[in-house]
Write a protein that holds these residues in place. Sequence first.
Motif, mmCIF file in Angstrom:
data_model
loop_
_atom_site.group_PDB
_atom_site.id
_atom_site.type_symbol
_atom_site.label_atom_id
_atom_site.label_comp_id
_atom_site.label_asym_id
_atom_site.label_seq_id
_atom_site.Cartn_x
_atom_site.Cartn_y
_atom_site.Cartn_z
ATOM 1 N N ASN A 70 30.491 -20.461 -14.023
ATOM 2 C CA ASN A 70 31.990 -21.034 -13.508
ATOM 3 C C ASN A 70 32.328 -20.017 -12.131
ATOM 4 O O ASN A 70 32.499 -19.065 -12.374
ATOM 5 N N LEU A 71 32.202 -20.829 -11.316
ATOM 6 C CA LEU A 71 32.670 -20.050 -9.675
ATOM 7 C C LEU A 71 34.007 -20.799 -9.253
ATOM 8 O O LEU A 71 33.957 -22.065 -9.159
ATOM 9 N N THR A 72 34.790 -19.829 -8.963
ATOM 10 C CA THR A 72 35.958 -20.218 -8.378
ATOM 11 C C THR A 72 36.504 -19.526 -7.067
ATOM 12 O O THR A 72 36.332 -18.085 -7.027
ATOM 13 N N ALA A 73 37.205 -19.775 -6.234
ATOM 14 C CA ALA A 73 37.721 -19.164 -4.888
ATOM 15 C C ALA A 73 39.222 -19.912 -4.871
ATOM 16 O O ALA A 73 39.544 -21.036 -5.058
ATOM 17 N N SER A 74 40.145 -18.942 -4.433
ATOM 18 C CA SER A 74 41.533 -19.362 -4.462
ATOM 19 C C SER A 74 42.269 -18.493 -3.321
ATOM 20 O O SER A 74 41.724 -17.256 -3.066
ATOM 21 N N TYR A 75 43.150 -19.045 -2.589
ATOM 22 C CA TYR A 75 44.204 -18.460 -1.907
ATOM 23 C C TYR A 75 45.602 -18.769 -2.029
ATOM 24 O O TYR A 75 45.793 -19.892 -2.100
ATOM 25 N N GLN A 76 46.471 -17.601 -2.389
ATOM 26 C CA GLN A 76 47.637 -17.909 -2.858
ATOM 27 C C GLN A 76 48.704 -17.138 -2.075
ATOM 28 O O GLN A 76 48.323 -16.250 -1.752
ATOM 29 N N SER A 77 50.174 -17.489 -1.966
ATOM 30 C CA SER A 77 50.979 -17.043 -1.289
ATOM 31 C C SER A 77 52.054 -16.720 -2.410
ATOM 32 O O SER A 77 52.414 -17.673 -2.953
ATOM 33 N N GLU A 78 52.651 -15.451 -2.348
ATOM 34 C CA GLU A 78 53.778 -15.185 -3.128
ATOM 35 C C GLU A 78 54.860 -14.310 -2.412
ATOM 36 O O GLU A 78 54.407 -13.357 -1.650
ATOM 37 N N LYS A 79 56.076 -14.930 -2.588
ATOM 38 C CA LYS A 79 57.219 -13.985 -1.951
ATOM 39 C C LYS A 79 57.842 -13.343 -3.282
ATOM 40 O O LYS A 79 57.968 -13.883 -4.186
ATOM 41 N N ASN A 80 58.248 -12.171 -2.870
ATOM 42 C CA ASN A 80 58.739 -11.320 -3.859
ATOM 43 C C ASN A 80 57.812 -10.967 -5.092
ATOM 44 O O ASN A 80 58.098 -11.036 -6.332
ATOM 45 N N LYS A 81 56.410 -10.670 -4.564
ATOM 46 C CA LYS A 81 55.560 -10.274 -5.875
ATOM 47 C C LYS A 81 55.739 -8.949 -6.180
ATOM 48 O O LYS A 81 56.028 -8.135 -5.394
ATOM 49 N N SER A 82 55.874 -8.689 -7.567
ATOM 50 C CA SER A 82 56.210 -7.369 -8.189
ATOM 51 C C SER A 82 54.877 -6.342 -8.136
ATOM 52 O O SER A 82 53.884 -6.919 -8.479
ATOM 53 N N LEU A 83 55.206 -5.065 -7.582
ATOM 54 C CA LEU A 83 54.027 -4.155 -7.560
ATOM 55 C C LEU A 83 54.578 -3.016 -8.021
ATOM 56 O O LEU A 83 55.988 -2.421 -7.979
ATOM 57 N N PHE A 84 53.974 -2.381 -9.090
ATOM 58 C CA PHE A 84 54.235 -1.000 -9.849
ATOM 59 C C PHE A 84 53.763 0.028 -8.796
ATOM 60 O O PHE A 84 52.908 0.164 -8.412
ATOM 61 N N ILE A 85 55.004 0.898 -8.631
ATOM 62 C CA ILE A 85 54.795 2.163 -7.993
ATOM 63 C C ILE A 85 55.297 3.495 -8.496
ATOM 64 O O ILE A 85 56.435 3.212 -9.305
ATOM 65 N N SER A 86 54.864 4.661 -8.421
ATOM 66 C CA SER A 86 55.361 5.848 -9.249
ATOM 67 C C SER A 86 56.864 6.122 -8.756
ATOM 68 O O SER A 86 57.000 6.116 -7.476
ATOM 69 N N ASN A 87 57.653 6.453 -9.705
ATOM 70 C CA ASN A 87 59.009 6.905 -9.270
ATOM 71 C C ASN A 87 58.618 8.406 -9.033
ATOM 72 O O ASN A 87 57.781 9.195 -9.307
ATOM 73 N N ASN A 109 56.601 10.521 -14.579
ATOM 74 C CA ASN A 109 55.924 9.848 -15.655
ATOM 75 C C ASN A 109 56.470 8.442 -15.843
ATOM 76 O O ASN A 109 56.545 7.812 -17.058
ATOM 77 N N SER A 110 56.992 7.779 -14.959
ATOM 78 C CA SER A 110 57.680 6.415 -14.982
ATOM 79 C C SER A 110 57.418 5.682 -13.646
ATOM 80 O O SER A 110 56.795 6.309 -12.736
ATOM 81 N N PHE A 111 57.775 4.298 -13.873
ATOM 82 C CA PHE A 111 57.365 3.550 -12.713
ATOM 83 C C PHE A 111 58.774 2.929 -12.126
ATOM 84 O O PHE A 111 59.321 2.403 -12.954
ATOM 85 N N GLY A 112 58.519 2.410 -10.853
ATOM 86 C CA GLY A 112 59.595 1.507 -10.371
ATOM 87 C C GLY A 112 58.786 0.227 -10.114
ATOM 88 O O GLY A 112 57.672 0.313 -10.013
ATOM 89 N N VAL A 113 59.490 -0.793 -9.272
ATOM 90 C CA VAL A 113 58.800 -1.951 -8.758
ATOM 91 C C VAL A 113 59.420 -2.340 -7.500
ATOM 92 O O VAL A 113 60.452 -2.185 -7.340
ATOM 93 N N VAL A 114 58.290 -2.464 -6.525
ATOM 94 C CA VAL A 114 58.646 -2.901 -5.275
ATOM 95 C C VAL A 114 58.517 -4.138 -5.135
ATOM 96 O O VAL A 114 57.351 -4.475 -5.672
ATOM 97 N N TYR A 115 58.978 -4.940 -4.052
ATOM 98 C CA TYR A 115 58.555 -6.371 -4.065
ATOM 99 C C TYR A 115 57.968 -6.325 -2.547
ATOM 100 O O TYR A 115 58.774 -5.696 -1.521
ATOM 101 N N ASP A 116 57.150 -7.254 -2.519
ATOM 102 C CA ASP A 116 56.809 -7.631 -1.097
ATOM 103 C C ASP A 116 56.152 -9.153 -0.994
ATOM 104 O O ASP A 116 55.773 -9.686 -2.091
#
Length: 208
Positions: A29-46, A64-71
């Motif tokens: 099973n082979l797949t390839a995709s290209y997607q675009s997301e606005k305000n994708k959530s990314l975890f980043i250390s506080n 010891n915790s994380f925030g969320v940045v969006y891009d």
Amino acid sequence: PTINLLQTNKQYNAFFGAKGKISSAVSYNLTASYQSEKNKSLFISNPSKTDGTVVPSMSYESGNSFGVVYDDVETLNVTAEFNIDLSKKFNFGISVEFNDYTTTNQSEAWNLPTISSTLFAKYNTKKWYLGSDLYFVGERKDFVIPFVGIGEIKTLDSYIDLNFNGGYIFTDRLTAFAKINNVLSDNYERYTNFEVQGIQVLAGIIYK
């Protein structure tokens, strides 16, 4: 309480793929995709507010915790899966996934691996079943702000996690099982400052 929640808008996801059999025993099973997301959530250390001696006002301010940045993120994904049936009782397979992230404002797609893979094997009879899973996750990037100093990009090492499971079926109602996780007993960091447990063993009996 430090996290701002936003909705992610997946603008489009264009993909194509192919699946079939190379032989009577080997399928793919082979797949390839290209997607675009606005305000994708990314975890980043506080940011950390302690050096080990200073007591922060909040318990989650010790690195010891994380925030969320969006891009806005565009992702190219390629995945290949192969499954091999050696017999009706035994089969194994492999899956490999590659992701290339293009960010708009952030310098990295934080804590997202470029390469990951899974290798599995299964053996089943009327009374016995055995299985094994081997996971590989490639390097990830995080941005760490220490108590003293300036923030810097931290590279989290890739890791391998090997697991075994099995069981014996006495009757339709009674089964004994055992699981061994993280057989290599590697205390790898899944996220910054978050090490996983070493080898873990679980055994028991299930009665329905």
